[in-house]
Scaffold this motif. Structure first.
Motif, PDB file in Angstrom:
ATOM      1  N   GLY A  38     -52.578  42.645  -2.074  1.00  0.00           N
ATOM      2  CA  GLY A  38     -53.502  43.716  -1.708  1.00  0.00           C
ATOM      3  C   GLY A  38     -54.804  43.092  -1.235  1.00  0.00           C
ATOM      4  N   LYS A  97     -47.501  49.469  -2.061  1.00  0.00           N
ATOM      5  CA  LYS A  97     -47.297  50.297  -0.877  1.00  0.00           C
ATOM      6  C   LYS A  97     -46.056  49.790  -0.173  1.00  0.00           C
ATOM      7  CE  LYS A  97     -49.123  51.040   3.699  1.00  0.00           C
ATOM      8  NZ  LYS A  97     -49.420  52.418   3.936  1.00  0.00           N
ATOM      9  N   GLU A 157     -57.173  40.771  -3.233  1.00  0.00           N
ATOM     10  CA  GLU A 157     -56.426  40.032  -4.252  1.00  0.00           C
ATOM     11  C   GLU A 157     -56.427  38.553  -3.938  1.00  0.00           C
ATOM     12  OE1 GLU A 157     -52.461  41.026  -5.109  1.00  0.00           O
ATOM     13  OE2 GLU A 157     -52.994  42.853  -6.155  1.00  0.00           O
ATOM     14  N   ASP A 192     -53.086  45.556   3.313  1.00  0.00           N
ATOM     15  CA  ASP A 192     -53.408  46.908   2.873  1.00  0.00           C
ATOM     16  C   ASP A 192     -54.197  46.778   1.567  1.00  0.00           C
ATOM     17  OD1 ASP A 192     -52.321  49.872   3.300  1.00  0.00           O
ATOM     18  OD2 ASP A 192     -52.383  49.482   1.136  1.00  0.00           O
ATOM     19  N   ARG A 225     -53.452  48.108  -1.127  1.00  0.00           N
ATOM     20  CA  ARG A 225     -52.443  47.928  -2.185  1.00  0.00           C
ATOM     21  C   ARG A 225     -51.525  46.757  -1.845  1.00  0.00           C
ATOM     22  NH1 ARG A 225     -49.347  53.372  -1.972  1.00  0.00           N
ATOM     23  NH2 ARG A 225     -50.863  54.152  -0.481  1.00  0.00           N
ATOM     24  N   PRO A 226     -50.997  46.053  -2.858  1.00  0.00           N
ATOM     25  CA  PRO A 226     -49.966  45.044  -2.567  1.00  0.00           C
ATOM     26  C   PRO A 226     -48.837  45.724  -1.787  1.00  0.00           C
ATOM     27  CG  PRO A 226     -50.572  44.984  -4.888  1.00  0.00           C
ATOM     28  CD  PRO A 226     -51.253  46.185  -4.303  1.00  0.00           C
ATOM     29  N   GLU A 227     -48.423  45.080  -0.704  1.00  0.00           N
ATOM     30  CA  GLU A 227     -47.465  45.751   0.175  1.00  0.00           C
ATOM     31  C   GLU A 227     -46.103  45.058   0.163  1.00  0.00           C
ATOM     32  OE1 GLU A 227     -47.029  47.323   4.797  1.00  0.00           O
ATOM     33  OE2 GLU A 227     -48.412  45.706   4.330  1.00  0.00           O
ATOM     34  N   LYS A 280     -46.320  54.254  -4.306  1.00  0.00           N
ATOM     35  CA  LYS A 280     -47.334  54.434  -5.352  1.00  0.00           C
ATOM     36  C   LYS A 280     -46.915  55.410  -6.455  1.00  0.00           C
ATOM     37  CE  LYS A 280     -51.150  56.609  -4.322  1.00  0.00           C
ATOM     38  NZ  LYS A 280     -52.476  56.993  -3.838  1.00  0.00           N
TER      39      LYS A 280
END
Ligand SMILES: Nc1nc2c(c(=O)[nH]1)N[C@H]1C(S)=C(S)[C@@H](COP(=O)(O)OP(=O)(O)OC[C@H]3O[C@@H](n4cnc5c(N)ncnc54)[C@H](O)[C@@H]3O)O[C@H]1N2
Ligand code: MOO
Ligand SMILES: [Mg+2]
Length: 700
Positions: A670, A555, A673, A624, A626-628, A558
């Motif tokens: 993320g 992010k 993770e 987030d 997602r890995p940002e 995507k």
């Protein structure tokens, strides 16, 4: 079997989805995403720098024994993957043939792995007895078969994944006890295995219940439920690797995919796929070599040849100071000034013992002179009558050495010395241009830099400098000016391809016209799930391009898509279709396109990627899912010398303001993770940052 490269920390994986249904319509597949997530989680749970799973292959094929065997042979024998995981075809139905197909290919069976999976499954559901998994080793590859239901496959894989590195490393001929720092004990610990005294590692695994002893085991179905009724094919299917996943352009909206058919891959995998599909030094598709003159325009090029000095520097014995050329053995005393040597070309009168000559910095030494005395170490002794010229000078400096204050011929560089190696970068600092210039090199061979085309797409997008006010729904094009600026500033030629409407014909025409003008194409917009998102279908269906990836776990960014489109003479044009959201487009340009441009221009290895630094966050950063890639301004703290990161504020993908004054992308994991289940990175923690701009010094 092909030779396998020496074991590294990367354990390569192939995911083979065996399902008639999913093969006919890839959009129905859930297994790839599910297993990708299990593997990503396993990577996140690895403690220390021991090994890492890397998914290299993903394929969806029908329940067909020949096809299964063909793929597995390719992945084991040619590609030499560490692990092949199949899903599906392990049940009792007529078309369930995966165990049979796999069994025939195994050199060794791994009944322990099978027991492990079954034991885990049976704890959860009695239906596990309906599953017929096989496992074993072919060549240097471990193969396991999972059930077809994503849930079952997930739980089965989770039950053994922590022990699989051990199996893979041994199968590949390595000693996992030596290979892993911390060794097998560490693996056992991670897998929850209790070692028994006096037994070797294999018996530990077995007697402790090994594979099934992980608390995390969860198993529900264990059965390979999947539909075998042949469904009408909604998509064309080419040869292996050529299956079309994008929406059919001729179809109506009701038939579009309702979930993305593109597997979500990691940024690391995306980088790998890009690296494999862009011309690279040392490969058969090596970048083109061209001749360039040595001038300001050479900056940013990589040398494609070794360059040696054509001349010596200095080309003559030169003075390092302003003063008097002397014979160094003469010593202190008063000497007549018999000549002058300025830094200018021409003949110079020779000097004899007992004489001196005035000389300036950089001027040639008179023949016979062996040292120079600085003017500060002398006193005037006698002048002409009008007092304008020096006649005699007293030398005050004693103990002069031979060649004191003299640059000997070739002392900076000798003819034939290596100036710059092949692969050297001509930097904006200017040093390399200077070096080449200093010995009269006029032209050098370099790798050609790519010409980059930038196309905005979208019916709503209007020229950014259009004078009239916007009508409802119109959006000023900020992506194109942003990207054109970034490309040009990085030293690449950019071609403005304008704005294409969301109509298949327009997009097709614009792209087609660009192929002969540019080496790399960047588009923005139209890559997600909307019915007007035409990039993927156009690339695949109109241009027969290969989409190497269409979704990345990050992010923003995507739906980032990378493809190659066949052009003339076996050349294919790389196309980066970046998301339309302005922050997404800009971040993914830096993260993915820039490394590709650098590789195209001859950079090798890690030099293609953005530089990284560890920085301290000056505020809590919420994670987030997602890995940002969090935009931040990184400053150097004047007193401590530490790098401190300040967020640029709101990180919504639409907010191009998040890139204003940003010089770094903070790599935030993320949610989930991080091992300790943190939901934020606390202020003061150190995070990795990718540097995209100049570092500044912190005020105050
Ligand atoms: N159902 C789903 N919808 C969306 C998903 C998803 O997974 N499922 N992903 C979202 C994500 S994440 C992103 S990012 C965007 C990407 O969208 P597209 O690449 O398809 O881009 P568009 O739909 O064409 O535009 C998105 C947004 O950006 C504006 N835009 C486009 N081009 C420009 C430009 N040149 N300059 C300024 N702004 C631009 C456009 O007007 C839209 O507002 O999709 C989500 N949707
Ligand atoms: O990935 Mo999208 O880029 O969040 O907005
Ligand atoms: Mg869209």
């Amino acid at each position: 079997m092909s030779a396998r490269p020496p074991l590294t920390k990367e354990l390569t994986v192939g995911l083979l989805i065996v399902s008639d249904t999913a093969a006919a319509d890839h959009a129905t597949d859930r297994a790839i995403d599910t297993l990708t997530a299990v593997i990503a989680e396993a990577n996140a749970a690895i403690h220390g720098n021991t090994y890492e799973w890397l998914i290299e292959e993903r394929r969806i094929i029908p329940d067909d024994k020949d096809k299964i065997q063909e793929k597995i042979k390719d992945w084991c024998d040619t590609k030499g993957l560490s692990l092949v995981v199949t899903t599906g075809g392990t049940g009792f139905a007529k078309r369930d043939v995966t165990p049979e197909a796999v069994s025939e290919l195994l050199d060794k069976t791994a009944s322990g792995l099978v027991h492990g999976m079954l034991a885990a499954s049976l704890k959860i559901t009695p239906f596990a007895i309906m599953s017929r998994p096989v496992a074993g080793v072919r060549g240097e590859t471990v193969i396991i078969t999972l059930p077809g239901s994503p849930k079952g496959a997930k739980e089965n894989l989770e039950s053994i994944i922590k022990l699989l590195p051990h199996a893979c490393i041994q199968a590949a001929g390595g000693d996992s006890r030596v290979l892993h720092s911390g060794g097998i004990k560490k693996l056992e610990k991670e897998a929850g295995v209790i070692p028994l005294e006096g037994h070797d590692h294999h018996s530990h695994l077995y007697e402790s219940g090994g594979l099934a002893s992980d608390d995390a085991i969860g198993m529900s179905s264990g059965c390979g439920h999947h539909h075998h009724a042949p469904t009408p094919r909604t998509q064309q299917s080419g040869e292996a690797g050529g299956e079309l996943r994008s929406n059919d352009l001729t179809g109506n909206v009701a038939q579009r995919h309702r979930s993305s058919p593109y597997p979500m891959i990691s940024v690391k995998e995306a980088h790998k796929l890009i690296a494999q599909n862009i011309p690279a030094v040392g490969t058969s598709s090596a970048p083109e070599i061209i001749k360039r003159s040595v001038d300001a325009g050479l900056v940013g090029y990589i040398l494609a040849e070794e360059v040696r000095a054509r001349e010596s520097v200095p080309a003559f014995r030169a003075s390092i100071v302003d003063g008097y050329a002397v014979v160094h053995t003469d010593g202190v005393g008063i000497y007549p000034v018999v000549g002058v040597s300025h830094a200018s070309p021409g003949e110079i009168k020779p000097l004899e013992a007992g004489q001196i000559a005035r000389i300036t910095t950089g001027a040639p030494l008179p023949p016979g002179a062996t040292a120079v005395v600085m003017v500060e170490d002398t006193r005037i002794s006698k002048t002409t009558e009008d007092g304008t010229e020096e006649l005699e000078i007293e030398i005050l400096a004693s103990g002069l050495t031979e060649l004191e204050n003299v640059r000997e011929v070739g002392s900076d560089m000798k003819t034939g010395d290596l100036l710059l190696g092949k692969g050297a970068e001509i930097t904006a600092v200017g040093g390399e241009v200077g070096l080449l210039a200093s010995v009269g090199i006029r032209e050098v061979l370099v790798y050609r830099k790519p010409i980059v085309g930038v196309l905005s797409t979208g019916d709503e997008i209007v020229q950014h400098d259009r004078v009239e006010d916007l009508s409802i729904g119109e959006v000023r094009d900020s992506n194109r000016p942003t990207l054109l600026a970034a490309i040009t500033a990085r030293g690449y030629e950019a071609v403005d391809l304008g704005i294409a409407k969301d109509q298949p014909g327009t997009l097709e025409e614009t792209l087609k016209a660009s192929f002969s003008k540019v080496d790399v194409i960047i588009t923005t917009g139209g890559v997600s799930m909307g019915e007007k998102d035409l990039l993927k279908p156009t690339i695949e269906r109109t241009f027969a391009g290969t989409i190497h990836f269409g979704r990345v776990a990050m992010k923003p960014g995507k739906p980032t898509t990378f493809a190659t489109i066949p052009f003339k003479n076996k050349i294919s044009k790389p196309i980066f279709s970046l998301p339309g959201n302005p922050a997404s487009a800009t971040v993914t340009f830096h993260l993915f396109v820039l490394p590709a441009l650098r590789q195209f221009s001859g950079f090798i290895g890690d030099d293609v990627y953005l530089p990284k630094a560890l920085v301290t966050t000056d505020q809590d950063l919420v994670l987030d899912p997602r890995p940002e890639y969090h935009r931040a301004a990184v400053r150097i703290d004047r007193s401590s010398g530490n790098l401190v990161a300040k967020s640029t504020g709101g990180q919504r993908s639409s907010r191009i303001g998040s890139l204003e004054a940003a010089n770094a992308l903070l790599c935030l994991p993320g949610l989930g993770e991080v091992g300790d289940k943190r939901t934020r990175v606390p202020r003061g923690d150190k995070v990795e940052a990718l540097i995209i701009g100049d570092l500044k010094v912190l005020d105050g």
